[in-house]
Design an enzyme around this catalytic site. Sequence first.
Site, mmCIF file in Angstrom:
data_model
loop_
_atom_site.group_PDB
_atom_site.id
_atom_site.type_symbol
_atom_site.label_atom_id
_atom_site.label_comp_id
_atom_site.label_asym_id
_atom_site.label_seq_id
_atom_site.Cartn_x
_atom_site.Cartn_y
_atom_site.Cartn_z
ATOM 1 C CB CYS A 91 -7.164 -1.166 3.296
ATOM 2 S SG CYS A 91 -6.199 0.357 3.267
ATOM 3 C CG LEU A 92 -7.851 -0.295 -3.056
ATOM 4 C CD1 LEU A 92 -8.081 1.203 -3.228
ATOM 5 C CD2 LEU A 92 -6.724 -0.765 -3.979
ATOM 6 C CB SER B 177 -0.948 0.013 1.209
ATOM 7 O OG SER B 177 -1.903 -1.019 1.108
ATOM 8 N N GLY C 63 -4.507 -2.226 -0.725
ATOM 9 C CA GLY C 63 -3.715 -1.861 -1.888
ATOM 10 C C GLY C 63 -3.461 -0.368 -1.925
ATOM 11 C CD GLU D 105 -3.948 -6.942 7.566
ATOM 12 O OE1 GLU D 105 -3.289 -6.054 6.999
ATOM 13 O OE2 GLU D 105 -5.185 -6.886 7.701
ATOM 14 C CG ASN E 104 -0.464 2.362 4.402
ATOM 15 O OD1 ASN E 104 -0.476 3.547 4.066
ATOM 16 N ND2 ASN E 104 0.293 1.459 3.804
ATOM 17 C CE1 TYR F 84 -7.961 9.639 -3.526
ATOM 18 C CE2 TYR F 84 -6.067 8.283 -2.974
ATOM 19 C CZ TYR F 84 -6.652 9.273 -3.743
ATOM 20 O OH TYR F 84 -5.916 9.904 -4.719
ATOM 21 C CD GLN G 133 -9.939 3.541 0.129
ATOM 22 O OE1 GLN G 133 -9.427 3.586 -0.987
ATOM 23 N NE2 GLN G 133 -9.254 3.825 1.224
ATOM 24 C CG HIS H 94 -4.385 -2.890 7.349
ATOM 25 N ND1 HIS H 94 -4.178 -3.620 6.196
ATOM 26 C CD2 HIS H 94 -4.319 -1.595 6.974
ATOM 27 C CE1 HIS H 94 -3.977 -2.797 5.169
ATOM 28 N NE2 HIS H 94 -4.061 -1.561 5.628
ATOM 29 N N GLY I 154 -3.042 3.661 -3.634
ATOM 30 C CA GLY I 154 -3.614 4.597 -4.593
ATOM 31 C C GLY I 154 -5.084 4.900 -4.438
#
Length: 367
Positions: A246-247, A45, A219, A333, A288, A291, A250, A331, A221
Amino acid sequence: MKRMLVLENGEFFVGCGFGSERDIVGEVVFTTGMTGYQETLSDPSYCGQIVTFTYPLVGNYGINRDDFESILPSVNGVVVREVCDCPSNFRKEMSFHEFLKIKNIPGISGIDTRKLTKIIRQYGTLKGLICSTKEEPSKMVELLKTTSLRRDQVALVSTKTPYPSPGRGHRVVLVDFGMKHGILRELNKRDCDVVVVPYHTTAKEIMLLNPDGVMLSNGPGDPKDVPEAIEMVQSLLGKVPIFGICLGHQLFALACGAETEKLKFGHRGSNHPVKDLSSDKVYLTSQNHSYTVTHDSIEHTDLTVTHVALNDGTIEGLRHNNYPAFTVQYHPEASPGPEDANELFDQFLTLMDETKKKRGDFACQNV
């Protein structure tokens, strides 16, 4: 070896170089974790970013073979106040400097990371350049202003081909947008039969693998830079239980009609408090991301907010009202970080069990 960190707003810092000697451009961000620098370096990430460690001493326990979150680190550069040249740890295999040298990642030490962090908090994340002190800072600023950062980070860090991680339990298709190995480790710990697939895998291809559930990984971006993944999630909704991190969280929100926006300086570190709205329990979490899902956009969707960040009130968890699907921004994990939210993987297994039972009952009723 004197090196320089130049920011696009015109400020620059002079320090000592370590690791690789190459010049590098990236988005300068900061992380607040006191430990876990090896996991941070190897977290996909961070692809394309120059990571500033706010903790003043980094590298004191060296680098070992066990704490990596990916095989190849994706971080562009490292900024620290002080780097330890003589680490002490029974698992140590090399120093921080040696690892960065091998992986061709430039670092710079002797930087006032407190001042740098305050600049990022004031201006937001900035483009930066680690380079030789022989360069003229004003020219480097102009270079930064005309340099565009890559937006295909997910394609860079995702696996190129599917591969299995066998188990005898639930079949889980793990979509790799820049997966941390901690996610795979938690699924394997629960004896899941995991198939890891590339980010651009279609819903049809995923369903051909006959999954009991689908995991959407973390991930790097902007999630809007991965439109094929949004389309894939839309097609999977209602067909199979989904758990996003996370990503993945989103992308799930976008697939359900919500919106995302970039945070001023993001959330990075292993000490972010998050509140579970159903239980009022507060978790310390590892995060982390740049966005966030916007609150206003949730109102006209079939989503319910399940978790919020206590520091700034941003959305940290979602649940679909009609389908077996839930996500979190943080996260669970937790590598590095606390393991408070590890139970979410158990909730995912329960969701898969309940979904299979409902489908079995429905099939019996229609015999």
